[in-house]
Design a protein around this motif. Structure first.
Motif, PDB file in Angstrom:
ATOM      1  N   UNK A  54       0.865  -1.178   0.000  1.00 61.81           N
ATOM      2  CA  UNK A  54       0.000   0.000   0.000  1.00 61.81           C
ATOM      3  C   UNK A  54       0.905   1.233   0.000  1.00 61.81           C
ATOM      4  N   UNK A  55       0.730   2.103  -0.956  1.00 59.40           N
ATOM      5  CA  UNK A  55       1.625   3.240  -1.104  1.00 59.40           C
ATOM      6  C   UNK A  55       2.487   3.141  -2.350  1.00 59.40           C
ATOM      7  N   UNK A  56       2.381   2.040  -3.078  1.00 60.88           N
ATOM      8  CA  UNK A  56       3.158   1.871  -4.309  1.00 60.88           C
ATOM      9  C   UNK A  56       2.739   2.897  -5.362  1.00 60.88           C
ATOM     10  N   UNK A  57       3.664   3.216  -6.252  1.00 61.15           N
ATOM     11  CA  UNK A  57       3.382   4.194  -7.296  1.00 61.15           C
ATOM     12  C   UNK A  57       2.722   3.522  -8.494  1.00 61.15           C
ATOM     13  N   UNK A  58       2.003   4.336  -9.275  1.00 55.58           N
ATOM     14  CA  UNK A  58       1.298   3.845 -10.457  1.00 55.58           C
ATOM     15  C   UNK A  58       2.200   3.992 -11.680  1.00 55.58           C
ATOM     16  N   UNK A 128      -1.349   8.304  -4.656  1.00 53.63           N
ATOM     17  CA  UNK A 128      -0.850   7.735  -5.910  1.00 53.63           C
ATOM     18  C   UNK A 128      -1.693   8.198  -7.091  1.00 53.63           C
ATOM     19  N   UNK A 129      -3.006   8.298  -6.896  1.00 55.35           N
ATOM     20  CA  UNK A 129      -3.886   8.755  -7.976  1.00 55.35           C
ATOM     21  C   UNK A 129      -3.580  10.195  -8.368  1.00 55.35           C
ATOM     22  N   UNK A 130      -3.356  11.046  -7.371  1.00 55.01           N
ATOM     23  CA  UNK A 130      -3.056  12.455  -7.650  1.00 55.01           C
ATOM     24  C   UNK A 130      -1.757  12.584  -8.425  1.00 55.01           C
ATOM     25  N   UNK A 131      -0.718  11.862  -7.986  1.00 52.07           N
ATOM     26  CA  UNK A 131       0.571  11.918  -8.674  1.00 52.07           C
ATOM     27  C   UNK A 131       0.449  11.393 -10.100  1.00 52.07           C
ATOM     28  N   UNK A 132      -0.313  10.318 -10.261  1.00 55.65           N
ATOM     29  CA  UNK A 132      -0.478   9.738 -11.595  1.00 55.65           C
ATOM     30  C   UNK A 132      -1.226  10.692 -12.528  1.00 55.65           C
ATOM     31  N   UNK A 133      -2.264  11.350 -12.033  1.00 55.16           N
ATOM     32  CA  UNK A 133      -3.023  12.285 -12.865  1.00 55.16           C
ATOM     33  C   UNK A 133      -2.147  13.437 -13.342  1.00 55.16           C
TER      34      UNK A 133
END
Length: 281
Positions: A54-58, A128-133
């Motif tokens: 939990x906390x892995x990057x996308x 992770x979602x915010x960074x990926x977006x």
């Protein structure tokens, strides 16, 4: 001392400190060194502040693919690009203890996890979602890979996309025996299928009769230099911390850190910020 454990939370973790480790070393100790290191890594996989479990990057394609490995003298197990499990380190442990293999990858690793009783689990967090977006928005108009990667790198360098905290890992020497464990949620940006140093014996992890070593940093460079085996092979030549310093200096400025333990010493060294926790018992 009857035992010692050294835990790291990833090199290059800007602004992070011992407090972030939340006493994981003391909470993890056990009479068995393998249980000790697996406990430590599992705690960090469950903490979304760390880039593991939990906390892995996308990855660029929207997937989360994780790597993990465990080692004791004479035995090794790893999972590569495993998806949708909560604790990859536990699956790696099962690979070592329950199969004739040293590594399982991709769909094979996932199938093994399901057959071993690990339920489906989505490790994606809002962070992770915010960074990926941010990455997707930045590269959507780029027409070739070179433009895409240079744009994403600039976002990270400028602090507009939170930098991942790389791997988590632990080494231990308990009751005369060594063990090591390591886990990562990958790096950013990263193509699907990419493999770094974590699941490769001698690269991101090594354990033998004379000690245990775990690395963190730029996985491709660590793997090319077989960093952990190089360090292990030198145990006893010089003081351990000097060996660690010399081998990190040999990385020629590429981000890297190591933790290690031998029969008489333990140490750590990095060329970037690396939160560490240790406990002797």
């Amino acid at each position: 001392m009857s035992g010692v454990i050294i835990v790291h939370g990833g090199v290059g973790a800007k602004g992070r400190s011992l407090e972030d480790m939340n006493g994981v070393a003391s909470k993890s100790k056990d009479d068995d060194p393998l249980k000790t290191v697996v406990n430590a890594v599992r705690y960090m996989e469950d903490d979304q502040r760390f880039n593991a479990g939990t906390g892995s990057v996308i990855r660029i394609d929207g997937s989360i693919q994780m790597d993990a490995a465990v080692a004791i003298p004479g035995s090794f197990g790893s999972v590569i690009n495993i998806e949708r499990v909560k604790n990859p380190v536990l699956v790696a442990l099962d690979v070592m203890e329950k199969t004739p293999h040293i590594a399982l990858a991709g769909s094979g690793a996932i199938d093994f996890a399901r057959r071993s009783g690990y339920p489906d689990y989505d490790p994606v967090t809002e962070k992770a979602r915010v960074a990926y977006k941010k990455m997707v928005d930045a590269i959507k108009d780029k027409t070739n890979s070179e433009e895409r990667y240079s744009t994403i790198k600039k976002l990270i360098d400028d602090g507009l996309v939170e930098e991942p905290h790389d791997t988590v890992g632990a080494v231990a020497y308990v009751n005369g025996k060594f063990a090591a464990a390591v886990s990562t949620g990958g790096a950013s940006p990263m193509m699907p299928g990419r493999v770094g140093d974590v699941p490769l014996i001698g690269a991101g992890i090594y354990c033998g009769l004379n000690g245990a070593v775990v690395a963190t940093g730029l996985g491709e460079e660590i793997a090319k230099k077989l960093l952990c085996y190089r360090i292990y092979s030198r145990i006893g030549e010089e003081p351990l911390n000097r060996i660690l310093m010399e081998e990190i200096d040999n990385m020629e400025g590429k981000l890297a850190g190591v933790i290690a333990v031998s029969r008489n010493e333990y140490g750590f060294f990095s060329n970037g910020a690396m939160p560490i926790d240790t406990t002797q018992f």
